[in-house]
Design an enzyme around this catalytic site. Sequence first.
Site, PDB file in Angstrom:
ATOM      1  CG  ASP A 163      -0.193  -0.106   2.543  1.00 15.09           C
ATOM      2  OD1 ASP A 163       0.815  -0.875   2.744  1.00 15.09           O
ATOM      3  OD2 ASP A 163      -0.674   0.658   3.440  1.00 15.09           O
TER       4      ASP A 163
ATOM      5  CD  GLU B 152       3.182  -1.031   7.509  1.00 14.48           C
ATOM      6  OE1 GLU B 152       3.377  -0.700   8.864  1.00 14.48           O
ATOM      7  OE2 GLU B 152       3.403  -0.076   6.805  1.00 14.48           O
TER       8      GLU B 152
END
Length: 402
Positions: free
Chosen positions: A89, A147
């Site tokens: 991400d 994350e």
Amino acid sequence: MNNTLITPIKSSEIRPVIAKLQPQLVHWRRRLHQYPELGFKEVLTADFIAEKLNDWGIEYQTSIAKTGIVATIKSHHQGKVLAIRADMDALPIQEENEVSYCSKHDGLMHACGHDGHTAIALGIAYYLAHNRDKFQGIVKIIFQPAEEGPGGAKPMMEAGVLQNPAVDAIIGLHLWNNLPLGTIGVREGALMAAVECFKCEILGKGGHGAIPNQTIDSIVVGSHIVNALQTIVSRNISPIDSAVVTVGTFHSGTALNVIADTARISGTVRYFNPTLEKYIGERIEAIISGICQSHGAKYKLDYWQLYPPVINHPRITQLVKSVALEIVETPLGVVPECQTMGGEDMSFFLQEIPGCYFFLGSANAQKGLDYPHHHPRFDFDETALSLGVEIFARCVEKFTNF
């Protein structure tokens, strides 16, 4: 800026087949960098990963914890199961780099190196799929969403990524601009801190600035709280343990001659020692409660844990360290004392099974590639990509018999 001299990498120790992957690794990384996506929205990223896995004939599952992917690569020889985890991400940051591969998504940027993590994971997937006779057992590559928040590791675990087949150990890396290219930060025990968060609303009694005796000044109460919270680390935590309590926001008031009836503060707590999990939160509430009571104010407190500390297992850490010493030019390139108060949800995996998370130095001050993580001009030396693949390959090959 990091002006530390770069520790040479033993180019002869990066096998030719992986060295030849370097241009492709750079291409994948830059493609991912141009299309950053926030947590649980990594649709384009997941599609790109799936496309590559299909091309290489690798078995995989998609849509795990929304956008997560798990690839399973079986060798020609029996052995244990090792997982490799890579987060994918990006962050809500407007990129300021002037490069050909700059983000095409306004307000979003890969400012922490997750595009590199994903490229390295694709690289090791490609290598293992084409060299199934070079290792034993099974490797599961976990492409994890979110994350940066709210956290994708735990939902992936709840979806069963560590089962079928059961994973014996897990490793992962973070490209790290706090270390120069050619260094590897690895240590057993606590590597990264637990992350806890709090928001507090202080409820006082507003009034005219000229008549304070008729009020309960929420700003004064809040100021006492901010100062008192700093005593938790200095007077309640052992000096042997590291911890941080940071108040990051303080909002109150609407006019210079009005005493505000409410104030809002928020902050974060960091620590390495797992025994502090409940203690600091309890101390924060006790301090807020006591100060509010002494001033006649009330409060509303919201306190939650984001991630536990990243605790590396001694045996798997030794595996990674042994590989690191083979690849960097001198032992000085392996940095054992590399802790950071940053947090990582790799910690949830490490609570469940033995594993090691480590830092791969990626800064190059001579090229201007040493801006810190989460900076709008963050970028890293892409030479680290093939080095990351080589480290993973050697860990896979050593794992079953280590």
